[in-house]
Design a protein around this motif. Sequence first.
Motif, PDB file in Angstrom:
ATOM      1  N   VAL A 242      -2.918  45.488  61.062  1.00 31.92           N
ATOM      2  CA  VAL A 242      -2.313  46.390  60.088  1.00 31.92           C
ATOM      3  C   VAL A 242      -2.475  47.827  60.555  1.00 31.92           C
ATOM      4  CG1 VAL A 242      -2.338  47.167  57.691  1.00 31.92           C
ATOM      5  CG2 VAL A 242      -2.728  44.770  58.220  1.00 31.92           C
ATOM      6  N   ARG A 243      -1.445  48.625  60.337  1.00 32.00           N
ATOM      7  CA  ARG A 243      -1.467  50.040  60.676  1.00 32.00           C
ATOM      8  C   ARG A 243      -1.310  50.876  59.418  1.00 32.00           C
ATOM      9  NH1 ARG A 243      -0.138  45.914  64.371  1.00 32.00           N
ATOM     10  NH2 ARG A 243       0.544  46.737  66.374  1.00 32.00           N
ATOM     11  N   GLY A 244      -1.906  52.061  59.413  1.00 35.56           N
ATOM     12  CA  GLY A 244      -1.693  52.970  58.297  1.00 35.56           C
ATOM     13  C   GLY A 244      -0.299  53.554  58.342  1.00 35.56           C
ATOM     14  N   VAL A 245       0.015  54.290  59.418  1.00 32.15           N
ATOM     15  CA  VAL A 245       1.377  54.767  59.690  1.00 32.15           C
ATOM     16  C   VAL A 245       1.823  54.102  60.983  1.00 32.15           C
ATOM     17  CG1 VAL A 245       2.806  56.735  60.315  1.00 32.15           C
ATOM     18  CG2 VAL A 245       1.146  56.945  58.459  1.00 32.15           C
ATOM     19  N   TYR A 246       2.905  53.360  60.913  1.00 33.42           N
ATOM     20  CA  TYR A 246       3.375  52.538  62.024  1.00 33.42           C
ATOM     21  C   TYR A 246       4.722  53.084  62.484  1.00 33.42           C
ATOM     22  CZ  TYR A 246       3.967  48.012  64.518  1.00 33.42           C
ATOM     23  OH  TYR A 246       4.115  47.024  65.460  1.00 33.42           O
ATOM     24  N   LEU A 247       4.710  53.848  63.584  1.00 36.40           N
ATOM     25  CA  LEU A 247       5.921  54.381  64.191  1.00 36.40           C
ATOM     26  C   LEU A 247       6.283  53.443  65.335  1.00 36.40           C
ATOM     27  CD1 LEU A 247       5.022  58.193  64.192  1.00 36.40           C
ATOM     28  CD2 LEU A 247       6.135  56.841  62.401  1.00 36.40           C
ATOM     29  N   ASP A 248       7.091  52.449  65.021  1.00 39.59           N
ATOM     30  CA  ASP A 248       7.282  51.302  65.895  1.00 39.59           C
ATOM     31  C   ASP A 248       8.491  51.482  66.818  1.00 39.59           C
ATOM     32  OD1 ASP A 248       6.801  48.773  66.901  1.00 39.59           O
ATOM     33  OD2 ASP A 248       7.774  47.712  65.253  1.00 39.59           O
ATOM     34  N   ASP A 249       8.427  50.841  67.959  1.00 37.05           N
ATOM     35  CA  ASP A 249       9.570  50.670  68.860  1.00 37.05           C
ATOM     36  C   ASP A 249      10.369  51.948  69.065  1.00 37.05           C
ATOM     37  OD1 ASP A 249       8.991  48.059  69.455  1.00 37.05           O
ATOM     38  OD2 ASP A 249      10.242  47.229  67.872  1.00 37.05           O
ATOM     39  N   SER A 250       9.672  52.983  69.511  1.00 38.50           N
ATOM     40  CA  SER A 250      10.280  54.228  70.001  1.00 38.50           C
ATOM     41  C   SER A 250      10.896  55.107  68.926  1.00 38.50           C
ATOM     42  CB  SER A 250      11.337  53.933  71.078  1.00 38.50           C
ATOM     43  OG  SER A 250      10.768  53.242  72.156  1.00 38.50           O
ATOM     44  N   VAL A 251      10.588  54.860  67.647  1.00 36.98           N
ATOM     45  CA  VAL A 251      11.101  55.759  66.619  1.00 36.98           C
ATOM     46  C   VAL A 251      10.581  57.171  66.897  1.00 36.98           C
ATOM     47  CG1 VAL A 251       9.253  55.546  64.885  1.00 36.98           C
ATOM     48  CG2 VAL A 251      11.602  55.875  64.156  1.00 36.98           C
ATOM     49  N   SER A 252      11.395  58.180  66.584  1.00 37.62           N
ATOM     50  CA  SER A 252      11.118  59.523  67.100  1.00 37.62           C
ATOM     51  C   SER A 252      11.348  60.596  66.048  1.00 37.62           C
ATOM     52  CB  SER A 252      12.021  59.794  68.314  1.00 37.62           C
ATOM     53  OG  SER A 252      11.790  58.857  69.345  1.00 37.62           O
ATOM     54  N   GLY A 253      10.775  61.774  66.311  1.00 33.66           N
ATOM     55  CA  GLY A 253      11.018  62.940  65.480  1.00 33.66           C
ATOM     56  C   GLY A 253      10.340  62.914  64.129  1.00 33.66           C
ATOM     57  N   PHE A 254       9.220  62.193  63.998  1.00 31.76           N
ATOM     58  CA  PHE A 254       8.467  62.144  62.746  1.00 31.76           C
ATOM     59  C   PHE A 254       7.354  63.188  62.761  1.00 31.76           C
ATOM     60  CE2 PHE A 254      10.715  58.391  61.915  1.00 31.76           C
ATOM     61  CZ  PHE A 254      10.390  57.865  60.667  1.00 31.76           C
ATOM     62  N   ASN A 255       7.044  63.717  61.588  1.00 36.09           N
ATOM     63  CA  ASN A 255       5.890  64.592  61.396  1.00 36.09           C
ATOM     64  C   ASN A 255       4.864  63.860  60.535  1.00 36.09           C
ATOM     65  OD1 ASN A 255       7.347  66.524  62.738  1.00 36.09           O
ATOM     66  ND2 ASN A 255       7.779  67.778  60.955  1.00 36.09           N
ATOM     67  N   VAL A 256       3.703  63.582  61.100  1.00 39.90           N
ATOM     68  CA  VAL A 256       2.616  62.914  60.380  1.00 39.90           C
ATOM     69  C   VAL A 256       1.492  63.932  60.265  1.00 39.90           C
ATOM     70  CG1 VAL A 256       1.065  60.926  60.325  1.00 39.90           C
ATOM     71  CG2 VAL A 256       3.341  60.706  61.364  1.00 39.90           C
ATOM     72  N   ILE A 257       1.386  64.571  59.107  1.00 38.78           N
ATOM     73  CA  ILE A 257       0.569  65.777  58.979  1.00 38.78           C
ATOM     74  C   ILE A 257      -0.287  65.704  57.714  1.00 38.78           C
ATOM     75  CG2 ILE A 257       0.629  68.292  58.724  1.00 38.78           C
ATOM     76  CD1 ILE A 257       3.327  68.281  60.157  1.00 38.78           C
ATOM     77  N   GLY A 258      -1.563  66.003  57.856  1.00 37.86           N
ATOM     78  CA  GLY A 258      -2.437  66.226  56.708  1.00 37.86           C
ATOM     79  C   GLY A 258      -2.753  65.008  55.884  1.00 37.86           C
ATOM     80  N   ASN A 259      -2.723  63.824  56.474  1.00 38.18           N
ATOM     81  CA  ASN A 259      -3.016  62.591  55.744  1.00 38.18           C
ATOM     82  C   ASN A 259      -4.492  62.222  55.874  1.00 38.18           C
ATOM     83  OD1 ASN A 259      -0.075  61.673  55.134  1.00 38.18           O
ATOM     84  ND2 ASN A 259      -0.072  62.150  57.324  1.00 38.18           N
TER      85      ASN A 259
END
Length: 691
Positions: free
Chosen positions: A488-505
């Motif tokens: 299990v992943r908390g935030v799962y940016l799978d299979d080359s998904v791009s341009g996400f901002n994961v900030i302050g979690n």
Amino acid sequence: MTIKKALTLVLIALPIKGISKDFYIDPSGDDRANGLSSARSSNNGPFKTLARAQKAVRDLKASGDINEPVIIHIQSGIYRLEKSLDFDVRDAGRAGQNITWQGENGPALISGGISLQKCNSDGKTWSCSTKNQKLGQIKYPQNYRQRGNNPGFELFIDNSPMHPARWPNSDWAHIRQPLDERTQFTSIETLPTLSKDSSQAQIHIMAGNDWHDQYLGVKSIEPDLNKISLSSNTNYKIESGRRFYLLNIKSLLDAPGEWFYDNNSEIIYFIPPTSAQPNEITVSTVNNIFNINGANNIYFKNLSLGYSTDTAIKLNNSNNISFDNLEISNVAGKAVEAKDSSFISVINSHIHHTGWGGITFSGGNRNTLERANNIAHNNHIHDFGRVVMTYTPAIETSGVGSSITHNLIEQSPGTGILLFGNEHLVEKNEIHHVCEQASDCGAIYSGRDWTFRGNIIRNNSIHDLFGYGLVSVDIANNFVKYARPDGVRGVYLDDSVSGFNVIGNIFRNAGVMAIQLGGGRDNIIENNIISTSDYAIWVDSRPAGDELKKRLFQVPIQSPVWLDKYPKLALPIINNNLPEGNSIRRNVMLSNKPGNILIRYQMPESTNILERNLLWSSSGSFVLNYDISDRTKKRNGATWQEWVNEGIEHGSIYGDPCLSITGNQANFCDKTLLDKIGFEVLPSDIGLISK
């Protein structure tokens, strides 16, 4: 548009008390009355049904005698529908003149179910005649996740959903050996001896992995060979050790909480979930509670909806529809599904015990990046995915520009939030105990597209994720082992998904990987707090694949609006298989297990930024695995100092942040080290907001 501005637009559209046209509904009312008062007199008083009130509003609009908002006051009680209540342009309001359906003076339940009365008990098993109810005409939905002959309705005892008679009664059985790729296999556990009539039998199966379940019809069950044959193909190839159970067979009815419908005799058999005599026996019969097509400016408030055989509320091509303080439960599908719609808001609501999931939005225009401005705000969503378990999330959004804020999401076998498209905001939610029956699963998931850009995952609290998955199988000894934690992943940016901002979690015990970046590009991972006994951050490279490349040209990435918004996307992608353009900085990572592998980096140095992170182990030390492709530097089990000596990560610190996490709050007793890395203080209002 910010969530504050979007909510403001919703509030502006709401009716103002005292200058509205009012109709009233009461379960003890009369549809022959005029509906203009809650008090009864000779020809005045409330309507009895929602359909009659709807007709009154339509007649009022058709007469042209309407220049103000309209409020339908729904008094406390139960309103049973014989069919879905359909809304279209005839039911629409105008900007500033909403049509409002509002529950008052206590719970107002709009039910798609019927109450069974002709029931008897032999001391253990109950039977209810359903003659003339036409339950056999209610068809089971046939789709890629559900096929076969299961009844098209559900049974509820005292508001609790029952389960079709099954084997085994709890947990799962396991595949021993596939006999072909997708339709036949033997079982590790000894199959039960069944009655001759198993024509309605089904199987719930995870055929080839721990993240995709489906229901199929059963062609035959051969206990002497311990063999099962399916009536159609599984979606994934059958593998040894994978999970299944049989259901909807009368001879399996032997445990509390189970039921079976005999289509020939039109009798429902069940064993109550408790020893107490049932007070209310309910069967769902109506497909949807509300169907809203091509309508605008309608507002629903303070209502309970339940007992639909599919999704409770379906919307299509509608705008400015608000659902405030609804309770939606005991439905076979989702709570709310809005397709090709904008300015849809689901706020302050309680959603639970749904068959598929919670809220699904699609809207906006990915070609022009026009925003849908759909909102899921301050909802408590739990115990969803009770029928189809995986990838049936609490909230799913696609298209452009939805906001998912201040929700509490918990207790589910599968994913919490799914994101597809662009410019979505996921902010200040609390997510825990999801992916409880799945591996390779994310509390927040997106994947498989380079063009899903502009999405923000910010200031969320994600904690206590454990998962469940196959560990080993020994066919020779009929042995299989499943365990948690797994995959299990908390935030799962799978299979080359791009341009996400994961900030302050804030991540606390958020699975085997708090954040996984699976080969993606131009992602920002900053200012997060991660406390874990597993991986804090995992970055890998992976083949892009033809489908990913094809999707790159399904939106106009060279158009002016895309070039202005995402200039990096238009640049040549030289290394398709490498994660490039990513920034990982100002994160606090705390390992709480001795010798833990805290970080895994598989990436080039020249095109990624690693800097000013703060790392610490509260229980001795941690190690890192890394493979820096453009330096040919590769090492497993490296110490922090060995990693620093490579000169790849800049300005990062090994030191005790003196961190404690209580609820959704992270506290530091000494902020000196935080100041050195430029860490920014997180907000204090994560999670549900008091109404």
